[in-house]
Design an enzyme around this catalytic site. Structure first.
Site, short mmCIF file in Angstrom:
data_model
loop_
_atom_site.label_atom_id
_atom_site.label_comp_id
_atom_site.label_asym_id
_atom_site.label_seq_id
_atom_site.Cartn_x
_atom_site.Cartn_y
_atom_site.Cartn_z
N ASP A 79 0.85 -1.19 0.00
CA ASP A 79 0.00 0.00 0.00
C ASP A 79 0.88 1.24 0.00
OD1 ASP A 79 -1.87 1.97 0.33
OD2 ASP A 79 -2.82 1.10 2.09
N ASP A 121 -1.80 6.09 -6.07
CA ASP A 121 -2.16 5.18 -4.97
C ASP A 121 -2.35 3.76 -5.49
OD1 ASP A 121 -2.91 4.40 -2.36
OD2 ASP A 121 -5.02 4.64 -2.87
#
Length: 478
Positions: free
Chosen positions: A157, A358
């Site tokens: 992440d 992201d």
């Protein structure tokens, strides 16, 4: 006409031209390209394989001349024991529901935000596998935790700064594919005291019975709570000692078999941040393309940075250092710029707006005014394709049942400074069911924040040079 002093100038012009060509190396697509409808639908039909146990990977700390370490991984459909999502349509809708929550949480987090160690670390590398076929946009790597190393799948992440795994004793744990990590069985596990400097670096740190406590909440309602520890991680064949990780005793989430999370954000507590000067904040990843059946890769260290990439400056948001912002100046459809003011994508001095890259968000979000202009331009150039009703968060869809291939306009990101990234057709027109409904894979953000999601990143080599403040695209594909 050049004077007798012109050769040096001419040479400079040639060099500048070559540099420009290298910078634009990722714009090799014509104004239109062909989407293979049949292959895209076939790639979305993936069967889930049940696996009851995993063989432990044997990690060895051997040197290799290329300074990179490979760890063969399997696709996420082989690490899940869930049979909940039987069709691509079900998987898609579940993925979009989580994506909406993720984006809402990122927006809240960034809105709220605006209101040194030494390791013997070589270049690190591991394959990355896609979670798309379980209805999730997350990606996984397999690492070793503890001494001796216990193999665990963890989510990567780029918007998180904590490394954590579920731990025994497990007061509340979701189901994972591997056995839950037991600190008592690791010779290198060391708890962190409340008075330790590393404890003070936590955003949501606390203290209980002299032990440093952590807590992380995620956008889909998932969370992890537990104690902070120093532990040995094995990435590929490289051993990293004294890494601060969360040992989660109370966890809830939809991580679909993963044991925890490897945060690779820009903050000091992320995996990249803790490695510090040993890697220069440098890493590269390739997110595997949907339906390809292959693995991507995640590589840490200066050796991960490719030659020939199109480099774009990272934009720093002091109020949100975990996130990787890039300068976006515009969007293109069919080789023509969409009439959108560059100001729409600017990060303000107060930390509002901007464009974040992201890995945990699936669908790229754009401010409403930019999205609508972008979408309308795409619709105007696809008038020959039969339309379909909107699906989930997508309002622009097409009925491509019976088509083998279709001709579609290219879609491009225009970055500040000149580089242009033109996407493969599979990265902006995606199947949302098993029968030929495809949708334009962008959505309005509902705020000033733009997010470049992982669907648009798939199949493209993406590199971060944190020390020098650049992100690179290409030149390789995955």
């Amino acid at each position: 006409m050049f004077s007798s002093q012109s050769p040096p100038l001419l040479i400079k012009l040639v060099i500048l031209t070559l540099q420009l060509l290298c910078t634009l190396a990722v714009t090799s697509y014509p104004d239109f390209q062909h989407l293979n409808v049949k292959d895209s639908i076939s790639g979305s039909k993936t069967d889930t394989v049940k696996i009851s146990h995993f063989d432990e990977v044997v990690f060895q700390n051997h040197n290799r001349s290329d300074g990179k370490w490979n760890l063969k991984l399997v696709h996420r459909d082989k690490i899940s024991s869930s049979t909940k999502f039987h069709s691509h349509s079900h998987r898609f809708h579940a993925r979009m529901q989580r994506d909406v929550k993720r984006v809402a949480a990122l927006t809240r987090r960034l809105s709220a935000a605006t209101a040194e160690k030494s390791y013997e670390v070589e270049d690190l590398e591991a394959d990355v596998v896609s979670g798309m076929d379980q209805g999730s946009g997350e990606y996984f790597v397999r690492i070793g935790v503890g001494s001796p190393p216990r193999s665990q799948y963890v989510v990567i992440d780029s918007g998180s700064d904590i490394v954590w795994v579920q731990c025994q004793p497990c007061n509340q744990c979701y189901k994972q594919s591997d056995p839950v990590f037991d600190p008592a069985a690791s010779a290198s596990f060391t708890g962190v005291s409340c008075s330790s400097p590393v404890c003070s670096r936590l955003d949501n740190g606390g203290c209980h019975a002299g032990k440093c406590r952590y807590e992380v909440m995620y956008g889909d309602g998932s969370y992890t709570k537990g104690t902070l520890a120093l532990e040995t991680l094995t990435i590929g064949r490289t051993v990293v000692r004294n890494m601060a990780i969360g040992c989660g005793h109370r966890n809830q989430g939809m991580f679909v078999g993963a044991a925890g999370l490897l945060g690779i954000g820009g903050g000091s507590m992320s995996f990249v941040g803790q490695l510090g000067g040993q890697t220069g904040g440098a890493f590269s990843y390739c997110l595997v393309s949907r339906g390809s059946g292959s693995s991507g890769s995640l590589v840490f260290g200066r050796g991960a940075l490719p030659v020939g990439a199109a480099w774009v400056p990272l934009v720093r948001n002091q109020r949100a250092p975990s996130f990787y912002y890039v300068g976006l100046s515009g969007l293109g459809v069919g080789g023509v710029g969409v009439p959108i003011s560059e100001d729409v994508f600017k990060l303000t001095q107060l930390g509002y707006g901007g464009v974040v890259m992201d890995t945990g968000t699936a669908v790229t979000r754009l401010p409403t005014v930019a999205y609508e202009a972008f979408r309308d331009t795409f619709i105007a150039q696809t008038g020959n394709l039969p339309r379909a009703s909107g699906v989930s968060i997508f309002d622009t869809c097409y009925n491509l049942f019976g088509f083998v291939t279709v001709r579609v306009p290219t879609v491009s990101f225009y970055f500040s400074g000149g580089p242009i990234l033109t996407l493969p057709a599979n990265n902006f027109l995606i199947p949302v069911d098993d029968v030929g409904t495809f949708c334009f894979a962008f959505a309005a953000s509902g705020s000033g924040l733009s997010i470049i999601g992982n669907i648009q990143q798939e199949g493209i080599e993406i590199s971060f040079d944190g020390a020098n403040g650049f992100v690179g695209f290409g030149p390789n594909v995955c």
